[in-house]
Design an enzyme around this catalytic site. Structure first.
Site, PDB file in Angstrom:
ATOM      1  N   ASP A  74       1.003  -1.181   0.116  1.00  0.00           N
ATOM      2  CA  ASP A  74      -0.048   0.099   0.018  1.00  0.00           C
ATOM      3  C   ASP A  74       0.700   1.355   0.133  1.00  0.00           C
ATOM      4  OD1 ASP A  74      -2.516   1.233   0.147  1.00  0.00           O
ATOM      5  OD2 ASP A  74      -2.804   1.015   2.185  1.00  0.00           O
TER       6      ASP A  74
ATOM      7  N   ASP B 266       3.070   5.696  -4.734  1.00  0.00           N
ATOM      8  CA  ASP B 266       2.410   6.784  -4.233  1.00  0.00           C
ATOM      9  C   ASP B 266       3.300   8.048  -4.315  1.00  0.00           C
ATOM     10  OD1 ASP B 266       0.860   8.799  -3.166  1.00  0.00           O
ATOM     11  OD2 ASP B 266       0.294   7.941  -1.326  1.00  0.00           O
TER      12      ASP B 266
HETATM   13  P1  13P Z   1      -9.591   2.996   5.801  1.00  0.00           P
HETATM   14  O1  13P Z   1      -8.398   2.890   6.968  1.00  0.00           O
HETATM   15  O2  13P Z   1     -10.375   4.484   6.029  1.00  0.00           O
HETATM   16  O3  13P Z   1     -10.098   1.784   5.751  1.00  0.00           O
HETATM   17  O4  13P Z   1      -8.747   3.250   4.572  1.00  0.00           O
HETATM   18  C1  13P Z   1      -7.995   2.161   4.108  1.00  0.00           C
HETATM   19  C2  13P Z   1      -7.003   2.627   2.759  1.00  0.00           C
HETATM   20  O5  13P Z   1      -7.508   3.382   1.812  1.00  0.00           O
HETATM   21  C3  13P Z   1      -5.528   1.925   2.620  1.00  0.00           C
HETATM   22  O6  13P Z   1      -4.738   2.559   1.633  1.00  0.00           O
END
Ligand code: 13P
Length: 286
Positions: free
Chosen positions: A82, A104
């Site tokens: 992520d 990102d």
């Molecule tokens: P939330 O923490 O709001 O569920 O978002 C998760 C997210 O977008 C991780 O990149």
């Protein structure tokens, strides 16, 4: 079932108009719980890791635990990195076996972001891995990355040009969504998703999933948000169930770690199952 490429998981969901839940996992307990939830729902699932988790748990340890647990799973699973602005961490995770990465680079100007994303797409391609791209920050920090301020929005043309020229497999638009719990009901730009999908035929990633309404999820998934990110709801289920159990343990002066872990696992499984079912992923395993 072997670990499956994120691209295959997302392309099928995009074609069939359901959402694949991408849960941020933190450790072996959450990996196990999310895999169990996907198994029970017979759904494909993406497990994603923040840079913070990669560093705290240890990259090689994390991928080894994921692989050991995923090899017994009978539904398609992939592991995704992520929000990562660091090229060295991207390279290390791709080398270690992550199936996809979100480069990102929204803090760079779009031209620089685009040039570097092209390089990341080429690098990931050598591993058969997919790339998610982003040109506008999603409001709210996700494990220390990002900002609590709303970021500058780019024009539709700029976003379309970025997706076409980079060849990213999935794109994360800022549509009024935010990481963490929403302070008030979010107003989202659903049309932006439709416009991007119509222009590029590329799956979108819906960030900031925690706290959106069932209708918002359903509508955005129908418009092409094939990847739906959930982090805060998993963290809260994990920690609140732990707190609840620990309060009881203190009251009874009875301390049994395996009971604590079972309680936390059950809470994470239940939260993950609810989201998978809501996104239409149940029964979509192949
Ligand atoms: P939330 O923490 O709001 O569920 O978002 C998760 C997210 O977008 C991780 O990149």
């Amino acid at each position: 079932m072997p670990i499956v490429s994120t691209k295959e998981i997302l392309d099928r969901a995009f074609a069939d108009k359901y959402g694949v839940a991408a849960f941020n996992i933190l450790d072996d307990l959450t990996i196990d719980a999310v895999l169990a939830a996907a198994e029970e729902e017979r759904a494909p699932v993406i497990l994603q890791t923040s840079v913070k988790t990669v560093r705290a748990y240890g990259r090689d340890r994390l991928i080894s635990v994921f692989r050991a647990m995923a090899q017994d799973t009978t539904v398609p699973v992939a592991v995704h990195l992520d929000h990562c602005p660091y090229r060295d961490v991207i390279t290390e995770c791709l080398d270690a076996g992550w199936n996809s990465v979100l480069f990102d680079a929204h803090e760079l100007d779009v031209a620089d972001n685009l040039a570097q994303t092209v390089e990341v797409v080429a690098e990931a391609g050598k591993h058969g891995a997919a790339v998610e791209g982003e040109i506008e920050g999603i409001e709210g920090k996700e494990d220390d990355i990002g900002s609590d301020e709303a970021s500058k929005l780019q024009s539709l043309e700029t976003a379309v040009d970025f997706i076409r020229k980079t060849g990213v497999d999935v794109f994360a638009p800022a549509i009024g969504n935010a990481h963490g719990q929403y302070k008030s009901a979010p107003k989202l730009d659903h049309q932006r998703v439709t416009d991007l999908v119509e222009a590029t035929n590329t799956p979108m990633a819906l960030h900031g999933g925690t706290g959106l309404s069932d209708d918002q999820f359903r509508d955005l998934i129908a418009r092409g948000c094939a990847k739906v990110n959930i982090s805060t709801a998993i963290k809260e289920a994990y920690m609140r169930s732990g707190l609840e159990h620990l309060k009881e343990a203190e009251e009874k002066n009875k301390w049994d770690p395996p009971t604590l872990f079972a309680h936390q696992r059950a809470a994470v499984v239940s939260t993950a199952r609810e989201h998978i079912a809501l996104f239409g992923g149940s029964g979509k395993a192949w």
